[in-house]
Scaffold this motif. Sequence first.
Motif, PDB file in Angstrom:
ATOM      1  N   ILE B   5       0.847  -1.194   0.000  1.00 16.36           N
ATOM      2  CA  ILE B   5       0.000   0.000   0.000  1.00 16.36           C
ATOM      3  C   ILE B   5       0.878   1.238   0.000  1.00 16.36           C
ATOM      4  N   ALA B   6       0.342   2.335  -0.459  1.00 10.52           N
ATOM      5  CA  ALA B   6       1.061   3.597  -0.437  1.00 10.52           C
ATOM      6  C   ALA B   6       0.072   4.708  -0.170  1.00 10.52           C
ATOM      7  N   ALA B   7       0.524   5.708   0.553  1.00  9.56           N
ATOM      8  CA  ALA B   7      -0.317   6.876   0.798  1.00  9.56           C
ATOM      9  C   ALA B   7       0.557   8.009   1.303  1.00  9.56           C
ATOM     10  N   LEU B   8      -0.015   9.199   1.271  1.00  9.65           N
ATOM     11  CA  LEU B   8       0.638  10.361   1.826  1.00  9.65           C
ATOM     12  C   LEU B   8       0.639  10.195   3.342  1.00  9.65           C
ATOM     13  N   ALA B   9       1.830  10.302   3.975  1.00  9.34           N
ATOM     14  CA  ALA B   9       1.898  10.117   5.417  1.00  9.34           C
ATOM     15  C   ALA B   9       1.887  11.450   6.144  1.00  9.34           C
ATOM     16  N   THR B  10       2.077  12.538   5.416  1.00 12.97           N
ATOM     17  CA  THR B  10       2.018  13.865   6.022  1.00 12.97           C
ATOM     18  C   THR B  10       0.654  14.469   5.714  1.00 12.97           C
ATOM     19  N   PRO B  11       0.255  15.504   6.496  1.00 17.94           N
ATOM     20  CA  PRO B  11      -1.070  16.074   6.232  1.00 17.94           C
ATOM     21  C   PRO B  11      -1.148  16.603   4.813  1.00 17.94           C
ATOM     22  N   PRO B  12      -2.298  16.448   4.166  1.00 16.07           N
ATOM     23  CA  PRO B  12      -2.421  16.936   2.790  1.00 16.07           C
ATOM     24  C   PRO B  12      -2.364  18.453   2.767  1.00 16.07           C
ATOM     25  N   ALA B 107       1.433  -0.461  -6.236  1.00 15.40           N
ATOM     26  CA  ALA B 107       0.944  -0.266  -4.872  1.00 15.40           C
ATOM     27  C   ALA B 107      -0.543   0.070  -4.930  1.00 15.40           C
ATOM     28  N   GLN B 108      -1.249  -0.202  -3.824  1.00 12.96           N
ATOM     29  CA  GLN B 108      -2.660   0.152  -3.769  1.00 12.96           C
ATOM     30  C   GLN B 108      -2.864   1.248  -2.737  1.00 12.96           C
ATOM     31  N   PRO B 109      -3.891   2.071  -2.911  1.00 15.73           N
ATOM     32  CA  PRO B 109      -4.117   3.140  -1.930  1.00 15.73           C
ATOM     33  C   PRO B 109      -4.385   2.526  -0.558  1.00 15.73           C
ATOM     34  N   ALA B 110      -3.775   3.105   0.477  1.00 14.96           N
ATOM     35  CA  ALA B 110      -3.976   2.582   1.822  1.00 14.96           C
ATOM     36  C   ALA B 110      -5.372   2.937   2.294  1.00 14.96           C
ATOM     37  N   GLY B 111      -6.024   2.008   2.991  1.00 12.98           N
ATOM     38  CA  GLY B 111      -7.338   2.284   3.571  1.00 12.98           C
ATOM     39  C   GLY B 111      -7.190   3.152   4.805  1.00 12.98           C
ATOM     40  N   PRO B 112      -8.324   3.596   5.383  1.00 15.12           N
ATOM     41  CA  PRO B 112      -8.245   4.427   6.588  1.00 15.12           C
ATOM     42  C   PRO B 112      -7.490   3.701   7.696  1.00 15.12           C
ATOM     43  N   GLY B 113      -6.485   4.352   8.241  1.00 16.47           N
ATOM     44  CA  GLY B 113      -5.746   3.771   9.367  1.00 16.47           C
ATOM     45  C   GLY B 113      -4.996   2.501   9.046  1.00 16.47           C
ATOM     46  N   GLU B 114      -4.782   2.242   7.764  1.00 14.86           N
ATOM     47  CA  GLU B 114      -4.237   0.935   7.416  1.00 14.86           C
ATOM     48  C   GLU B 114      -2.783   0.743   7.852  1.00 14.86           C
ATOM     49  N   PHE B 115      -1.977   1.799   7.767  1.00 20.42           N
ATOM     50  CA  PHE B 115      -0.579   1.661   8.217  1.00 20.42           C
ATOM     51  C   PHE B 115      -0.561   1.299   9.703  1.00 20.42           C
ATOM     52  N   THR B 116      -1.390   2.002  10.454  1.00 24.82           N
ATOM     53  CA  THR B 116      -1.427   1.775  11.899  1.00 24.82           C
ATOM     54  C   THR B 116      -1.972   0.384  12.203  1.00 24.82           C
TER      55      THR B 116
END
Lengths: 635, 455
Positions: B5-12, B107-116
Amino acid sequence: MNRLGNYDVIVVGAGHAGIEAAVAAAKLGARTALFTLTLDGVANLPCNPSIGGTAKGHLVREIDALGGVMGIAADATFLQSRMLNMGKGPAVHSLRVQTDRKKYHIYMKHLLECTKNLELKQAQITAVCTRQGHVTGVETQLHAFYGAKAVVLCTGTYLGGRIFVGDASYDGGPDGVHAATQLTQSLRKLGLPLRRFKTGTPARVHRRSIDFSRLVCQKGDDSIQPFSFLTKGEMKNRVDCYIAFTNEATHDVIRANLHRSPLYGGAIEGIGPRYCPSIEDKVVRFAEKTRHQIFVEPCGEDTEEMYLQGMSSSLPEDVQNAMYRTIDGFEHLEIMRPAYAIEYDCIDPTALCPTLETKAVKGLFGAGQFNGTSGYEEAAAQGLLAGINAARAVRGQQGVVLARQESYIGTLVDDLVTKGVMDPYRMMTSRSEYRLYLRQDNADERLTPLGRAIGLVDDARWADFCARKAAKQAELTRLEQTVVRPVQANEVLAKRGEPPLQSGASAADLLRRPALHYGDVASMVGDGEAMTPFLRYCVEVELKYAGYVRRQKSQIERTRRYENMPIPEEFDYSLLTGVSLEAREKLAKIRPRNVGQASRIPGVSPADTACLAVALAKQQGAAARRQAQHNKEEI
Amino acid sequence: MEHTIAALATPPGEGGLAVIRISGEDAYRVAATVFRPRTRGRSVEQAKGYTAMLGFFEENGVVRDEVVALCFRAPKSYTGEDVVELSCHGGSAVCSALLRACYAAGAQPAGPGEFTKRAFLNGRISLTQAEAVMDLIGATSRQGAAAAAAAMEGALYRKITAVRQALVALAGHLAAFIDYPEEDVEELSTEAMGRTLREQKAVLDELVRGYDTGAVLRRGVQAAIVGSPNVGKSTLLNLLSGFERAIVTPIAGTTRDVVEQELSLGGVRIHLADTAGIRATQDIVEAEGIRRSYAKLQQAGLVLAVFDASKPLEEGDIELAKACIGRPALAILNKTDLEKQAREEQLTPYFSKIISISAKDSAFLPAVEQAVADVLGVAHADPDALLLANERQLAAAKAAQAALKDALAAVEGGYTLDAAGVCVDDALNALYALTGENASEDVIEEVFSKFCVGK
């Protein structure tokens, strides 16, 4: 109450579910008794005199691959065989046969009588007895008690059955057999959620009263594929079927008499299947259609009775006469058994585990129409699974769950227990998201090893399977490794309208082209060793659809992690935070076996699933710590 | 390990730095696809855990940004899986392009809270944090649900629903035709099927194409004014912003740092940076300014390249023009109030749009606005095509688009209906995911409501 016997497994009902359940349990070594309202009704085909069809044919193949009996019996008693959907792709090729109703009954009854560990008995079961939430046995109408460690309910339309024809109605089951009238009450007392479903069947008519010259004849296939992987030798069609059509006059008769139908008059409360509409339903809901198809199918070789598929009805008998006689070729139709609608009791299948054991009563299993399905094949598939699991429960073994990713049977059971049903459930190929992989040609590869592990696949079937698999593999390897030169191929390619080869290509690559078939490639590189027509077909399908199958298998792989995350039976959903109220209620009701099943419950979102996974991991962590603490204290 | 998965980890939104986190079994493969290390011969796939690497994010062979890759190896990472964090410059254009490149790489978009969630499942955060994690997932999904509900009223929902209805009708017809071979269900011709697939794919194509333009309209765009010294860049900034923001003197090199300004131009929010003039210089401060100018040019979502029309174009001008190839760049020939010396045709190979103005004269403002809108593709944008609001929706639309492409390939390649049918199912599932709904029994319902089938 007289205690007249003790068994490991008792099966209630000797229809298609009950037969598979009883034979499987007995073969697995359980002392088994099979009870039926009448021995003359064993393996009855109270509706279509046919077995198979789309997705249903897949189920029969799967039953056979696991070591069940329906496929063998259908092959032994068929009248006409056709592979449906030939032009629509190998995933949906479906075998369907017309069956000799009487011969099927005789074949199955004799098979049951000859099965070791199995006793076949005529009696009406009136109660299921339990102690401390566990099955102990059953009572009969003659005040006998039979002890059992597991009971499988395969009651069909007989449980609380009530027949409707016009304004007439009476308690009863199909074909003049009485209904099981007392068992429902006993089941209610056990806390099982019961409901009422409805189905129907058309009239049986006399062959001599039909003018076949006005009908379209429908012949069987020239080359017949059997259902069972074990059936060898030549098979020949013995009868033809015919097609007739309703017309506006038919529809006028129906419309003029709708008020006399118990379906429209409100007398029937049961929910009928969407996919099995009565002719009055069809005329009302599809008013724009000027005609509907009717299949005229013989019921057997030793009878003149013909079945009119497509004309199920609950209109009064006089209206039936008038309605049928408006049809071209039916002007002098002689009805032998009128059409009727039937209501019966069944369970809300979300009260079942994926092993088909009820959640409320240990050792009590259900299969077939009792579980809310429709169809002989659907029933047999569940009966097989329930019988296997009843025998395993008796021996204290863990239940077998068939994955929806691996079989139509698994898909059927998962749909039932996870999503529940609103009307009688019929299997369809479109219900399986993995249908390019779950084909009828590879049912043995998918399920025979499991059947062997369970103990239902005997040495002969296993040896046959291993040889077939090896021959297929060898041929696939040969085709991959054989290089075809342009001179060998181009003549055939031109004939098929395919671009010619410029340089060598593997035989497998050529066979992957949609326009080429095994015979074309064999004409270039010769036939493989030990190739039967069936194996040629398997090899071609395997190669052509490899890309699509790979894609489906990778989808299956992705689901595996959640499937492998079990949920403890006693998991307390009221303590689950972060999920929606609806999801929590649904989860608590269904009590899924693993997170994968949870994710398929309607109303449970991906986020709810994620929360559940986290909560489970948390619980596991806590349990592990407690265990570690405990171990320390012991030292 | 799970899928990547991949996503922005900093605030947009705007920020000096943006961090894109990639986690999962293919994290390094994805990172290697989007990230080119500065040092030749190094490869991010060989990187050890707890190391950093300097490199670039390139698109179509053009450097978009300087990126630092932080490498973590399982289980020693935030999620416990292989993780690569790519730090790029804040600014939505570059960073969303980088994120999209990650999705394109698998990579796929990370779901809500998925990294955590993964961090928790892999034992990287303590049990006491579990409740917080679930609340987080719950809250984000409720937020998501609220957003989805709001969207349900909206044009995107209507558009996706229309596509879905067409596909459900097609899948329903297919199912009826396949599951009821003996009923007189009208045959589905490959032509008709191909037509429906192409029509619906065209709608998705348009949505996907419109995403960049939509993002420009919603979030605005980073713009850079670049050009040789004293061609009138700061005058242009003042023209655009309507007041004297930059110090304007006839002395070349007056603007030594980047002067920034936020303004609205033709309905588009523009974060404008006036840069130091680009020329060879001995002045250290100015040299640093010029380095920053090129950096801005590389990151900008809109380049306003200014040239002095009153002088012949110089080597530095042509070099600058070359740096604008393939970028959303507008060439502005300034100082038309003076006698024209520059040859416009020297610039035409490098720019899609060239205008001539006098930045001192506010009458030219509408011309600039129009040209900017043209370059950004928002001038004639169909508002209906600009509906995808975020990367997740874009990824879902692309998945549906790809599935329809496969279905078309199956239909046109002579494969049978079963293969095409499964691809249509995949497209439907992606569209359900897009609108946040559960795939239901729509297709089965369709069969029994539209077709008279059954015994």
